[in-house]
Design a protein around this motif. Structure first.
Motif, PDB file in Angstrom:
ATOM      1  N   ILE B 381      -1.906   4.423 -10.540  1.00 55.72           N
ATOM      2  CA  ILE B 381      -1.776   5.654  -9.759  1.00 55.72           C
ATOM      3  C   ILE B 381      -2.766   6.739 -10.181  1.00 55.72           C
ATOM      4  O   ILE B 381      -3.399   7.360  -9.320  1.00 55.72           O
ATOM      5  CB  ILE B 381      -0.321   6.145  -9.768  1.00 55.72           C
ATOM      6  CG1 ILE B 381       0.446   5.300  -8.739  1.00 55.72           C
ATOM      7  CG2 ILE B 381      -0.212   7.621  -9.432  1.00 55.72           C
ATOM      8  CD1 ILE B 381       1.890   5.610  -8.624  1.00 55.72           C
ATOM      9  N   PRO B 382      -2.963   6.957 -11.469  1.00 55.66           N
ATOM     10  CA  PRO B 382      -3.995   7.953 -11.809  1.00 55.66           C
ATOM     11  C   PRO B 382      -5.391   7.507 -11.374  1.00 55.66           C
ATOM     12  O   PRO B 382      -6.294   8.329 -11.268  1.00 55.66           O
ATOM     13  CB  PRO B 382      -3.911   8.030 -13.339  1.00 55.66           C
ATOM     14  CG  PRO B 382      -2.591   7.453 -13.697  1.00 55.66           C
ATOM     15  CD  PRO B 382      -2.286   6.440 -12.655  1.00 55.66           C
ATOM     16  N   ASN B 385      -7.736   7.081  -5.708  1.00 55.86           N
ATOM     17  CA  ASN B 385      -8.528   8.172  -5.136  1.00 55.86           C
ATOM     18  C   ASN B 385      -8.811   9.275  -6.154  1.00 55.86           C
ATOM     19  O   ASN B 385      -8.501  10.443  -5.921  1.00 55.86           O
ATOM     20  CB  ASN B 385      -7.812   8.794  -3.926  1.00 55.86           C
ATOM     21  CG  ASN B 385      -7.596   7.799  -2.821  1.00 55.86           C
ATOM     22  OD1 ASN B 385      -8.392   6.869  -2.652  1.00 55.86           O
ATOM     23  ND2 ASN B 385      -6.525   7.951  -2.064  1.00 55.86           N
ATOM     24  N   PRO B 386      -9.396   8.911  -7.273  1.00 51.21           N
ATOM     25  CA  PRO B 386      -9.559   9.916  -8.335  1.00 51.21           C
ATOM     26  C   PRO B 386     -10.442  11.088  -7.932  1.00 51.21           C
ATOM     27  O   PRO B 386     -10.418  12.115  -8.605  1.00 51.21           O
ATOM     28  CB  PRO B 386     -10.199   9.113  -9.474  1.00 51.21           C
ATOM     29  CG  PRO B 386     -10.793   7.915  -8.837  1.00 51.21           C
ATOM     30  CD  PRO B 386      -9.956   7.616  -7.646  1.00 51.21           C
ATOM     31  N   HIS B 387     -11.185  10.924  -6.850  1.00 56.21           N
ATOM     32  CA  HIS B 387     -12.078  12.021  -6.468  1.00 56.21           C
ATOM     33  C   HIS B 387     -11.431  13.000  -5.495  1.00 56.21           C
ATOM     34  O   HIS B 387     -12.046  13.977  -5.088  1.00 56.21           O
ATOM     35  CB  HIS B 387     -13.369  11.457  -5.872  1.00 56.21           C
ATOM     36  CG  HIS B 387     -14.116  10.599  -6.855  1.00 56.21           C
ATOM     37  ND1 HIS B 387     -14.853  11.139  -7.887  1.00 56.21           N
ATOM     38  CD2 HIS B 387     -14.201   9.266  -6.991  1.00 56.21           C
ATOM     39  CE1 HIS B 387     -15.378  10.158  -8.603  1.00 56.21           C
ATOM     40  NE2 HIS B 387     -14.995   9.009  -8.081  1.00 56.21           N
ATOM     41  N   ILE B 388     -10.194  12.722  -5.120  1.00 55.54           N
ATOM     42  CA  ILE B 388      -9.502  13.641  -4.209  1.00 55.54           C
ATOM     43  C   ILE B 388      -8.445  14.405  -5.001  1.00 55.54           C
ATOM     44  O   ILE B 388      -7.553  13.802  -5.605  1.00 55.54           O
ATOM     45  CB  ILE B 388      -8.842  12.857  -3.054  1.00 55.54           C
ATOM     46  CG1 ILE B 388      -9.899  12.056  -2.292  1.00 55.54           C
ATOM     47  CG2 ILE B 388      -8.105  13.811  -2.126  1.00 55.54           C
ATOM     48  CD1 ILE B 388      -9.336  11.206  -1.170  1.00 55.54           C
ATOM     49  N   PRO B 389      -8.544  15.720  -4.992  1.00 59.43           N
ATOM     50  CA  PRO B 389      -7.622  16.530  -5.808  1.00 59.43           C
ATOM     51  C   PRO B 389      -6.152  16.243  -5.524  1.00 59.43           C
ATOM     52  O   PRO B 389      -5.326  16.252  -6.439  1.00 59.43           O
ATOM     53  CB  PRO B 389      -7.979  17.974  -5.407  1.00 59.43           C
ATOM     54  CG  PRO B 389      -9.396  17.900  -4.936  1.00 59.43           C
ATOM     55  CD  PRO B 389      -9.562  16.544  -4.321  1.00 59.43           C
ATOM     56  N   LEU B 390      -5.834  15.965  -4.264  1.00 54.98           N
ATOM     57  CA  LEU B 390      -4.440  15.724  -3.905  1.00 54.98           C
ATOM     58  C   LEU B 390      -3.803  14.689  -4.823  1.00 54.98           C
ATOM     59  O   LEU B 390      -2.634  14.823  -5.206  1.00 54.98           O
ATOM     60  CB  LEU B 390      -4.366  15.247  -2.444  1.00 54.98           C
ATOM     61  CG  LEU B 390      -2.996  14.783  -1.941  1.00 54.98           C
ATOM     62  CD1 LEU B 390      -2.004  15.940  -1.893  1.00 54.98           C
ATOM     63  CD2 LEU B 390      -3.107  14.157  -0.549  1.00 54.98           C
ATOM     64  N   TYR B 391      -4.578  13.670  -5.173  1.00 50.55           N
ATOM     65  CA  TYR B 391      -3.993  12.563  -5.929  1.00 50.55           C
ATOM     66  C   TYR B 391      -3.989  12.816  -7.431  1.00 50.55           C
ATOM     67  O   TYR B 391      -3.726  11.908  -8.218  1.00 50.55           O
ATOM     68  CB  TYR B 391      -4.702  11.255  -5.555  1.00 50.55           C
ATOM     69  CG  TYR B 391      -4.500  10.948  -4.099  1.00 50.55           C
ATOM     70  CD1 TYR B 391      -3.313  10.383  -3.649  1.00 50.55           C
ATOM     71  CD2 TYR B 391      -5.449  11.311  -3.138  1.00 50.55           C
ATOM     72  CE1 TYR B 391      -3.084  10.154  -2.305  1.00 50.55           C
ATOM     73  CE2 TYR B 391      -5.237  11.088  -1.791  1.00 50.55           C
ATOM     74  CZ  TYR B 391      -4.051  10.515  -1.384  1.00 50.55           C
ATOM     75  OH  TYR B 391      -3.825  10.302  -0.042  1.00 50.55           O
TER      76      TYR B 391
END
Lengths: 208, 695
Positions: B381-382, B385-391
């Protein structure tokens, strides 16, 4: 550059999910570290020109594989023709250490190497930058394992802080090159047994 | 109906006159497709091809008319139906033919883009009419090939008039065209039928005919804005391109069997009728108008209806769904929400309740937790999409952890497989926007949901995401069970498809010892999500859900069917045994009981729906025949072939490195739409043939 036929060394990185295979590869190839790698699906591929023992030049093709067990079935597509296999565990994760042997067996089953006894493996204990309190795999246990797997080289590394990564990959390149030449020799002369190269027994313990 | 019936018309009408074989046409189609590929790669800024090469392939390519022949001939075995045959005054027919010539010449946006990038000369607003063009936000009222085919019958008359009108607008060439009508009529007549079959007519606004504003401009804007010469492309007018086409027809039309693509050298003359600014303004107005129109259309389908016409919704959605409508439309398309609006509320309530109970049950006993699965999800999970702040927000991590873990526990046959963490996010993110005011939808990727969601809302969001993920993965369970047979089959199908479409590339891969699985495994496992940015992935899913929704069943949900769904949570089930058709690889799906179920359901639907829809049985069959995996293979093929020329110049290392990291960072929705359209075409051409060579 001068020789038209460059040596290509194929290296496979195996180990449980999350032990830092991708990070190690990127640290070695690009000398970068990021927290933001996505989980590897299938396999990632990077290459690097390597200079071995300051006189031999080769291209190392590194296949960084997915760690989840489910993906093992497609290993054969990536393992074939490998010259060296890197086994990685996480010093903060016992399970990943326990699984090393099965990763090795898995590789030997799928890679179809000519002589499994002499095929070069290198063992890496990653994340040694972690707090001592978090480390759960002792150096002794790791050295024992390396010995039991045929005295394979062992390095304690940190992709995050770059400790030992270059050293380890130098050894990986050297092993791969030897394996590569062994295979070529064996191909040339059927009468010769595959030359049994004694790998340097340099179980480098890290200084920290 | 639709494509097939139209093809029947064409076949009937042209049987005596035409004798070219479709087998030779197939290779022509291939080269035509290659020309798109060239253009699209240049549009993404990644191509380093010399321009003369591109223009060669452009002028040397077969016409789209030929292409259409092939496509339709492919389908000509279907039932005869010529009820839509129209009679036209002959002079009007001539004009009409010219317009279709425009279409075929300008054809795809890809080609116009190619013109932009290679000749820096002019492009044609007539491109707007290309039936296979990719609708962009700025011209989104143009329907997908499929949708337009389906609509064509109902709007043929008005379409006709509009085209006629167009040629009055550019009357200077109309005269030319009538002069040369004789030479061109022969094949243009056929094209006339071909194109009318696929041109979306009813929503072709007249203003678009008179300037250069169309979808492609957004692309050129994005990808070529640093090239000042490129601006010229937007100053082109209908008459300039039409003139050059006429002259092409003059020089080549008589001696050749098919209308030719315009020789780019003849298109140097640029007719500047409007200042840049005017055109820009008009284009903006048009874009706004078309967006508004599109929103209205979705409103018309969704709002104030007792039973939502899912088929209409699908057709419309193929070309993209406006952001405010996306959450509800996705839920409808995937079969989570019933089409009967009166049932929606109670269903949502029940499903959300089930999810809530499922969570309680699963998390009540800490000791029974499946540690390896939990741990795997926890570490993935971490990395999602590490480049999207939402995640990066804790609350999002927690939500995804619950959704994925519950899904994994409820689907023991596959369990959690890396990549599913990617697949859940388009749903999560899209459904989140429901809780944001329309003006803030675009901030979804940077805002912590905790700042605007209540606890209840959060759980509703999770439940909706969970159920839609479940529905989605049901279609492709085969991809994630042990051994991942679904993916292996897809990879194999992809290689076979590429072998048929682009033998050069296939052989080059063989020579370089590149195996498809080395790069395509991830394409299948994550549905190309790793290859594209999130906004384009979401746009892609509009089409995927519209194209492949496997289940219309729960949209017509009877209490029985709903209780089947209930079982999912009450007892872990093995989809393998329960839904064999969901493992449908292309062929299996054609014969699977599931698809026949769908077919009959669709039949029911069209019978019950308003007049006009009942005639579309064929197309509804098509819908139910398409499986997600199958369509995805065609998308992957289109994606791969897009880079064919570049790849053919690379060695093993270059190829793998390139395909591991394809230059798609700057891809816009338009690029994705182009890709999807290409995939659609390949599918039309090869779908029925696949059973012969795909095992």
């Amino acid at each position: 550059m001068s020789t038209r036929k460059k040596n290509i060394l194929k290296v496979i990185i195996l180990g449980d999910s999350g032990v830092g295979k991708t990070s190690l590869m990127h640290r070695y190839v690009n000398d970068k570290y990021s927290q933001q790698y996505k989980a590897t699906i299938g396999a990632d591929f990077l290459t690097k020109e390597v200079n071995i023992d300051s006189d031999k030049i080769a291209t190392m093709q590194v296949w960084d594989t997915a760690g989840q067990e489910r993906f093992q079935s497609l290993g054969v597509a990536f393992y074939r023709g490998a010259d060296c296999c890197v086994l990685v565990y996480d010093v903060t994760n016992t399970k990943s250490f326990q699984n090393i042997k099965s990763w090795r067996d898995e590789f030997l089953v799928h890679a179809n190497v000519s002589s499994p006894e002499t095929f070069p493996f290198v063992l890496l204990g990653n994340k040694i930058d972690a707090d001592d309190s978090k480390k759960v795999v002792s150096n002794k246990a790791a050295q024992d394992l390396a010995a039991s797997l045929g005295n394979i080289p062992l390095f304690f590394t940190s992709a995050k802080t770059a400790i030992n990564v270059d050293t380890a990959f130098q050894e990986i390149a050297r092993s791969a090159l030897q394996q590569n030449q062994n295979d070529a020799d064996a191909f040339e002369d059927d009468f010769n047994d595959a030359i049994n190269i004694q790998l340097d027994n340099d179980t480098n313990s890290c200084s920290c | 109906m639709g494509v097939r019936s139209t093809s029947q018309e064409i076949t009937r009408e042209t049987k005596e006159r035409r004798s070219h074989s479709s087998s030779s046409s197939t290779s022509l189609v291939t080269s035509l497709m290659k020309s798109w590929r060239i253009s699209s790669s240049s549009s993404s800024g990644s191509s380093s091809k010399p321009s003369n090469k591109s223009s060669q392939s452009f002028s040397g390519n077969p016409t789209t008319g030929t292409y259409n022949d092939t496509m339709y001939n492919n389908h000509s075995h279907t039932n005869d139906n010529n009820t839509n045959q129209q009679h036209r005054p002959s002079n009007e027919h001539g004009l009409y033919s010219l317009s279709t010539a425009n279409n075929s010449d300008g054809n795809f946006d890809a080609m116009s883009k190619q013109q932009n990038s290679t000749n820096k000369s002019i492009t044609s607003p007539a491109n707007t009419y290309s039936p296979l063009r990719y609708s962009s936000p700025s011209s989104s009222q143009i329907e997908s090939p499929r949708a337009s085919v389906l609509r064509q019958q109902h709007y043929k008359h008005s379409h006709h008039n509009q085209l006629y009108y167009q040629h009055n607008n550019s009357s200077n060439i109309s005269e030319h065209s009538t002069t040369h009508k004789k030479s061109s009529d022969k094949y243009f007549e056929d094209l006339d039928e071909d194109w009318s079959a696929v041109i979306d007519n009813y929503n072709m606004p007249i203003p678009m005919l008179t300037n250069g504003g169309n979808g492609k401009s957004s692309v050129s804007h994005n990808t070529q804005s640093n090239d000042p010469k490129n601006n010229l492309s937007r100053t082109s007018t209908a008459s300039s391109i039409a003139t050059s086409i006429t002259s092409t027809t003059l020089t080549q039309g008589q001696s050749l069997q098919y209308p030719q693509l315009p020789n780019l050298n003849t298109m140097d003359a640029i007719d500047l009728q409007k200042s840049q600014e005017e055109i820009e303004n008009e284009r903006e107005v048009q874009e706004l108008n078309s967006i508004m129109q599109r929103i209205t259309k979705f409103d018309n389908i969704i709002k104030g209806k007792h039973i939502i016409n899912l088929q209409e919704l699908r057709q419309l959605s193929w070309n993209g769904i406006p952001k405010p409508h996306r959450p509800i439309v996705w839920k409808l398309l995937i079969g989570y929400l019933p089409a009967n609006t009166k049932r929606q509320e109670s269903l949502l309530k029940r499903k959300r309740q089930e999810y809530s109970e499922g969570l309680k049950h699963t998390f009540s006993d800490e000791h029974s937790r499946d540690i390896p699965t939990w741990h795997q999800i926890e570490i993935d999970i971490p990395r999602t999409n590490p480049h999207i702040p939402l995640y990066q927000f804790k609350s999002v991590h927690d939500s995804l952890q619950r959704i994925l873990y519950l899904w994994a526990i409820r689907h023991p046959a596959s369990g959690y497989v890396q990549g599913i963490n990617d697949l859940v996010t388009p749903f999560f993110q899209t459904f989140l926007t429901e809780y944001l005011p329309p003006s803030k939808i675009d901030t979804v990727e940077v805002t912590d949901p905790n700042s605007y969601l209540t606890e209840d809302q959060k759980e509703h969001l999770e439940a909706d995401t969970f159920w839609c993920l479940t529905k989605f993965l049901e279609q492709i369970t085969d991809n994630y069970i042990h051994g991942q047979p679904g993916i292996l089959k897809q990879v194999k199908n992809l290689s076979q498809l590429v072998k048929r479409i682009d033998l050069d590339l296939y052989k080059h891969f063989e020579n370089e010892h590149v195996e498809f699985i080395q790069f395509a495994f991830r394409w299948m496992n994550c549905l190309l999500m790793r290859e594209f940015q999130m906004d384009t992935v979401i746009r892609m899913w509009d089409t995927y859900l519209a194209e492949t929704s496997p289940e219309t069943t729960s949209s017509f949900a009877t209490p029985n069917q709903l209780s089947t769904n209930n079982d999912v949570l009450l007892s872990p089930h093995t989809p393998v045994s329960r839904k064999p058709a969901m493992f449908g690889t292309p062929n299996a799906d054609l014969t699977s009981p599931m698809s026949s179920t769908n077919r009959s359901n669709m039949g029911v639907q069209s019978g019950a729906s308003p007049a006009g829809v009942s005639s579309s049985d064929d197309s509804s069959t098509r819908f139910s025949n398409t499986s997600l995996n199958e369509f995805h293979v065609f998308v992957c093929a289109a994606f791969l072939i897009k880079w064919s020329d570049a790849l053919c110049d690379m060695d093993f290392q270059g190829i793998i490195t390139f395909l591991q990291n394809p230059p798609t960072k700057d891809w816009t929705e338009t690029d994705i739409e182009m890709l999807l359209s290409e995939a659609y075409i390949w599918q039309s051409l090869y779908k029925d043939a696949t059973s012969h060579w795909l095992k």
